[in-house]
Design a protein around this motif. Structure first.
Motif, PDB file in Angstrom:
ATOM      1  N   ASP A 128      28.125  36.345  49.092  1.00 18.10           N
ATOM      2  CA  ASP A 128      29.119  36.463  47.821  1.00 18.10           C
ATOM      3  C   ASP A 128      29.593  38.103  47.869  1.00 18.10           C
ATOM      4  OD1 ASP A 128      30.176  36.626  45.566  1.00 18.10           O
ATOM      5  OD2 ASP A 128      28.981  35.606  44.282  1.00 18.10           O
ATOM      6  N   VAL A 129      30.436  38.610  48.571  1.00 16.66           N
ATOM      7  CA  VAL A 129      31.009  39.716  48.327  1.00 16.66           C
ATOM      8  C   VAL A 129      31.600  40.523  47.068  1.00 16.66           C
ATOM      9  CG1 VAL A 129      31.756  39.759  50.734  1.00 16.66           C
ATOM     10  CG2 VAL A 129      33.538  38.965  49.122  1.00 16.66           C
ATOM     11  N   SER A 130      31.669  39.495  46.040  1.00 12.42           N
ATOM     12  CA  SER A 130      32.089  39.829  44.693  1.00 12.42           C
ATOM     13  C   SER A 130      30.950  40.379  43.773  1.00 12.42           C
ATOM     14  CB  SER A 130      32.373  38.756  43.725  1.00 12.42           C
ATOM     15  OG  SER A 130      31.386  37.795  43.731  1.00 12.42           O
ATOM     16  N   LEU A 131      29.635  40.530  44.629  1.00  6.46           N
ATOM     17  CA  LEU A 131      28.684  41.144  44.064  1.00  6.46           C
ATOM     18  C   LEU A 131      28.391  42.550  44.309  1.00  6.46           C
ATOM     19  CD1 LEU A 131      25.929  38.418  44.545  1.00  6.46           C
ATOM     20  CD2 LEU A 131      26.933  39.032  42.336  1.00  6.46           C
ATOM     21  N   ASP A 132      29.363  43.382  43.795  1.00  6.92           N
ATOM     22  CA  ASP A 132      29.114  44.825  43.976  1.00  6.92           C
ATOM     23  C   ASP A 132      28.109  45.568  43.221  1.00  6.92           C
ATOM     24  OD1 ASP A 132      29.885  47.607  44.602  1.00  6.92           O
ATOM     25  OD2 ASP A 132      31.990  47.322  44.100  1.00  6.92           O
ATOM     26  N   THR A 135      29.669  48.306  40.749  1.00 13.96           N
ATOM     27  CA  THR A 135      30.207  47.864  39.593  1.00 13.96           C
ATOM     28  C   THR A 135      29.278  47.264  38.457  1.00 13.96           C
ATOM     29  OG1 THR A 135      31.946  46.746  41.035  1.00 13.96           O
ATOM     30  CG2 THR A 135      31.961  45.849  38.654  1.00 13.96           C
ATOM     31  N   GLU A 136      28.113  46.670  39.055  1.00 15.65           N
ATOM     32  CA  GLU A 136      27.017  46.287  37.842  1.00 15.65           C
ATOM     33  C   GLU A 136      26.341  47.506  37.288  1.00 15.65           C
ATOM     34  OE1 GLU A 136      24.263  43.677  39.997  1.00 15.65           O
ATOM     35  OE2 GLU A 136      25.676  42.387  40.594  1.00 15.65           O
TER      36      GLU A 136
END
Length: 142
Positions: A128-132, A135-136
């Motif tokens: 899941d490349v959306s888990l940066d 960003t978090e």
């Protein structure tokens, strides 16, 4: 990194070795692949294969010729020197694999086969490349 170090005395990088070993295997099967087909075979980007092929051609290890059936395509083949270097590089890399896999019982052991299956399973898992993580952290600081 280990393969890079192992093939460096032969004047190759790991990527060059991958391209040349694949080309060697394909040519032994009677194929003279295009750069595109070799890219598909190795999993390397076509532009990167083109760059590698040009460097290997300049070193006298690979010949690039126009494909008679498609003038836009370049066919690749190993030169005599390229075949010699590739054979030596394959021997070096096989020795490295023997050394690395010796704790599992060698390349042909049941433990190595199981390890390869487990590794293939892990590599097939989509990430899941959306888990940066950056960003978090930015959101937490807001």
């Amino acid at each position: 990194m280990a393969v890079d170090r192992a093939v460096a005395p032969l004047g190759l990088t790991h990527a060059q070795y991958s391209l040349m070993a694949s080309l060697y295997g394909m040519s032994r099967s009677g194929l003279r692949p295009s750069q595109r087909r070799l890219a598909d075979h190795t999993g390397l980007e076509p532009l990167y294969v083109s760059k590698l092929a040009r460097a290997l051609e300049a070193a006298g290890l690979v010949a690039r010729t126009r494909d008679p059936s498609d003038p836009r395509a370049m066919q690749l083949s190993l030169t005599e020197q390229g075949r010699d270097v590739t054979r030596r590089a394959i021997t070096v890399v096989q020795g490295l694999l023997d050394q690395l896999l010796e704790p599992l019982g060698g390349q042909d052991s049941a433990r190595t086969r199981q390890f390869n299956r487990e590794l293939a399973t892990l590599l097939d898992v989509p990430l899941d490349v959306s888990l940066d993580p950056h960003t978090e952290n930015d959101e937490e600081q807001s």
